[in-house]
Design a protein around this motif. Structure first.
Motif, mmCIF file in Angstrom:
data_model
loop_
_atom_site.group_PDB
_atom_site.id
_atom_site.type_symbol
_atom_site.label_atom_id
_atom_site.label_comp_id
_atom_site.label_asym_id
_atom_site.label_seq_id
_atom_site.Cartn_x
_atom_site.Cartn_y
_atom_site.Cartn_z
ATOM 1 N N THR A 275 -5.724 -23.539 50.618
ATOM 2 C CA THR A 275 -6.457 -22.328 50.239
ATOM 3 C C THR A 275 -7.939 -22.626 50.100
ATOM 4 O O THR A 275 -8.794 -21.840 50.524
ATOM 5 C CB THR A 275 -5.923 -21.767 48.910
ATOM 6 O OG1 THR A 275 -4.531 -21.502 49.035
ATOM 7 C CG2 THR A 275 -6.641 -20.474 48.540
ATOM 8 N N TYR A 276 -8.248 -23.790 49.500
ATOM 9 C CA TYR A 276 -9.640 -24.190 49.336
ATOM 10 C C TYR A 276 -10.343 -24.299 50.686
ATOM 11 O O TYR A 276 -11.474 -23.831 50.850
ATOM 12 C CB TYR A 276 -9.722 -25.528 48.603
ATOM 13 C CG TYR A 276 -11.064 -26.222 48.750
ATOM 14 C CD1 TYR A 276 -12.193 -25.746 48.085
ATOM 15 C CD2 TYR A 276 -11.192 -27.336 49.585
ATOM 16 C CE1 TYR A 276 -13.422 -26.366 48.239
ATOM 17 C CE2 TYR A 276 -12.417 -27.956 49.749
ATOM 18 C CZ TYR A 276 -13.531 -27.472 49.063
ATOM 19 O OH TYR A 276 -14.748 -28.076 49.241
ATOM 20 N N ILE A 277 -9.671 -24.917 51.668
ATOM 21 C CA ILE A 277 -10.248 -25.061 53.009
ATOM 22 C C ILE A 277 -10.528 -23.693 53.630
ATOM 23 O O ILE A 277 -11.586 -23.470 54.235
ATOM 24 C CB ILE A 277 -9.303 -25.868 53.927
ATOM 25 C CG1 ILE A 277 -9.194 -27.318 53.433
ATOM 26 C CG2 ILE A 277 -9.818 -25.842 55.355
ATOM 27 C CD1 ILE A 277 -10.498 -28.074 53.427
ATOM 28 N N LYS A 278 -9.601 -22.763 53.438
ATOM 29 C CA LYS A 278 -9.787 -21.416 53.990
ATOM 30 C C LYS A 278 -10.982 -20.720 53.338
ATOM 31 O O LYS A 278 -11.783 -20.073 54.012
ATOM 32 C CB LYS A 278 -8.523 -20.585 53.787
ATOM 33 C CG LYS A 278 -7.353 -21.015 54.665
ATOM 34 C CD LYS A 278 -6.155 -20.114 54.439
ATOM 35 C CE LYS A 278 -4.999 -20.514 55.352
ATOM 36 N NZ LYS A 278 -3.800 -19.653 55.144
ATOM 37 N N VAL A 279 -11.082 -20.860 52.001
ATOM 38 C CA VAL A 279 -12.198 -20.235 51.282
ATOM 39 C C VAL A 279 -13.517 -20.868 51.709
ATOM 40 O O VAL A 279 -14.522 -20.174 51.915
ATOM 41 C CB VAL A 279 -12.004 -20.373 49.755
ATOM 42 C CG1 VAL A 279 -13.242 -19.892 49.010
ATOM 43 C CG2 VAL A 279 -10.791 -19.584 49.296
ATOM 44 N N ARG A 280 -13.534 -22.199 51.857
ATOM 45 C CA ARG A 280 -14.757 -22.887 52.264
ATOM 46 C C ARG A 280 -15.180 -22.466 53.667
ATOM 47 O O ARG A 280 -16.381 -22.231 53.918
ATOM 48 C CB ARG A 280 -14.541 -24.406 52.218
ATOM 49 C CG ARG A 280 -15.823 -25.208 52.407
ATOM 50 C CD ARG A 280 -15.570 -26.684 52.408
ATOM 51 N NE ARG A 280 -14.788 -27.102 53.573
ATOM 52 C CZ ARG A 280 -14.500 -28.375 53.871
ATOM 53 N NH1 ARG A 280 -14.910 -29.341 53.056
ATOM 54 N NH2 ARG A 280 -13.785 -28.677 54.931
ATOM 55 N N GLU A 281 -14.222 -22.357 54.576
ATOM 56 C CA GLU A 281 -14.536 -21.924 55.928
ATOM 57 C C GLU A 281 -15.074 -20.493 55.941
ATOM 58 O O GLU A 281 -15.993 -20.168 56.682
ATOM 59 C CB GLU A 281 -13.289 -22.024 56.808
ATOM 60 C CG GLU A 281 -12.853 -23.457 57.093
ATOM 61 C CD GLU A 281 -11.556 -23.512 57.871
ATOM 62 O OE1 GLU A 281 -10.912 -22.444 58.021
ATOM 63 O OE2 GLU A 281 -11.173 -24.624 58.312
ATOM 64 N N HIS A 282 -14.482 -19.668 55.098
ATOM 65 C CA HIS A 282 -14.928 -18.277 54.993
ATOM 66 C C HIS A 282 -16.360 -18.225 54.461
ATOM 67 O O HIS A 282 -17.184 -17.441 54.941
ATOM 68 C CB HIS A 282 -13.986 -17.508 54.068
ATOM 69 C CG HIS A 282 -14.327 -16.055 53.921
ATOM 70 N ND1 HIS A 282 -14.217 -15.164 54.956
ATOM 71 C CD2 HIS A 282 -14.790 -15.353 52.854
ATOM 72 C CE1 HIS A 282 -14.586 -13.963 54.544
ATOM 73 N NE2 HIS A 282 -14.931 -14.042 53.277
ATOM 74 N N ALA A 283 -16.658 -19.083 53.457
ATOM 75 C CA ALA A 283 -18.000 -19.111 52.871
ATOM 76 C C ALA A 283 -19.031 -19.545 53.915
ATOM 77 O O ALA A 283 -20.131 -18.990 53.991
ATOM 78 C CB ALA A 283 -18.022 -20.058 51.671
ATOM 79 N N LYS A 284 -18.679 -20.566 54.726
ATOM 80 C CA LYS A 284 -19.592 -21.035 55.768
ATOM 81 C C LYS A 284 -19.821 -19.951 56.820
ATOM 82 O O LYS A 284 -20.930 -19.775 57.321
ATOM 83 C CB LYS A 284 -19.037 -22.297 56.430
ATOM 84 C CG LYS A 284 -19.101 -23.540 55.551
ATOM 85 C CD LYS A 284 -18.581 -24.758 56.305
ATOM 86 C CE LYS A 284 -18.693 -26.020 55.468
ATOM 87 N NZ LYS A 284 -18.180 -27.216 56.201
ATOM 88 N N LEU A 285 -18.740 -19.230 57.144
ATOM 89 C CA LEU A 285 -18.831 -18.176 58.154
ATOM 90 C C LEU A 285 -19.739 -17.047 57.676
ATOM 91 O O LEU A 285 -20.562 -16.532 58.435
ATOM 92 C CB LEU A 285 -17.435 -17.630 58.468
ATOM 93 C CG LEU A 285 -17.353 -16.523 59.534
ATOM 94 C CD1 LEU A 285 -17.799 -17.092 60.883
ATOM 95 C CD2 LEU A 285 -15.925 -15.989 59.623
#
Length: 255
Positions: free
Chosen positions: A105-115
């Motif tokens: 979940t953390y990886i998904k949130v981090r990727e979303h934040a970068k996007l």
């Protein structure tokens, strides 16, 4: 990302969205604002060492109500720390709800934040990371203050920083607490629209500038204050445990 959002949304047995998360968010905001304002006041208190040892000692004794009880009562500080600790625990429990529930979940949130490349989203990321650090670091500090209220003062505090090797913990706390607090106040104001006015977008820019000023001010003040305690601690390292005697009292003793 939809699954991530759904993980943070409560739904009742009837299939309706629950209002509980919003209510808990209000409690999270309320406890966070109290703690943020307390930390600003706390920083102003500890920074009185920059005005001199006598000033810091006088303020310390004022918190012990020495103007009512002769010599002050350190246990009063313990009571105050216990209240702040209770608010801190409530805030931490409510805040854990916002943490990613797994590494995936953390990886998904981090990727979303970068996007998104959005400042507020990046600040939210720092919020939960710094909050996680404070759950451990702040607990240590609160425990020491609760169990050793008599060891607060120009020499006692400086000895703790240097001779008891607490300077690293306080440096970590300084970074996490001061930025966490200023970011928290900014995000709370934006989330609940306290100062939206006629132009919310303009208000956001102004509040972001205020947040930056608060962060710079308290970080700078905190570093200078910590260096002052380190200097006193080094100078006092041969007399660890000795309590500070105000200038006025020492003159009376000399007579």
């Amino acid at each position: 990302m939809d699954r991530v959002i759904e993980a943070y949304t409560d739904v009742t047995a009837e299939g309706k969205k629950s209002r509980t998360p919003a209510k808990l968010d209000k409690w999270l905001t309320a406890s966070g604002v109290i703690l943020a304002l307390f930390m600003m006041g706390h920083m102003m208190f500890v920074s009185t060492i920059l005005l001199g040892k006598d000033v810091m000692h006088a303020v310390t004794k004022a918190f012990e109500l020495d103007f009512i009880f002769d010599g002050g009562v350190p246990f009063i500080v313990s009571i105050f720390v216990a209240i702040i600790s209770a608010i801190f625990i409530v805030h931490a429990i409510l805040g854990v709800r916002k943490f990613p529930t797994s590494y995936k979940t953390y990886i998904k949130v981090r990727e979303h934040a970068k996007l998104m490349n959005h400042k507020d989203t990046s600040m939210w990321m720092f919020q939960w990371i710094s909050g996680l650090v404070m759950m451990f670091a702040a607990t240590i500090h609160l425990y020491i203050m609760f169990t050793q209220p008599q060891n607060i003062g120009p020499y006692a505090s400086a000895d703790r920083v240097v001779s008891e090797h607490m300077w690293l913990l306080y440096m970590v706390l300084l970074i996490c607490v001061e930025i966490h607090g200023s970011v928290g106040l900014y995000r709370a104001a934006m989330k609940w629209g306290w100062f939206d006015g006629a132009n919310p977008k303009e208000t956001r820019a102004k509040l972001l500038n205020v947040k930056k000023l608060l962060s710079y001010f308290f970080m700078t003040l905190g570093v200078i204050t910590l260096l002052a305690y380190i200097k006193i601690g080094i100078e006092h390292s041969d007399n660890v445990g000795e309590k500070y005697v105000p200038t006025s009292h020492s003159k009376v003793l000399e007579k």
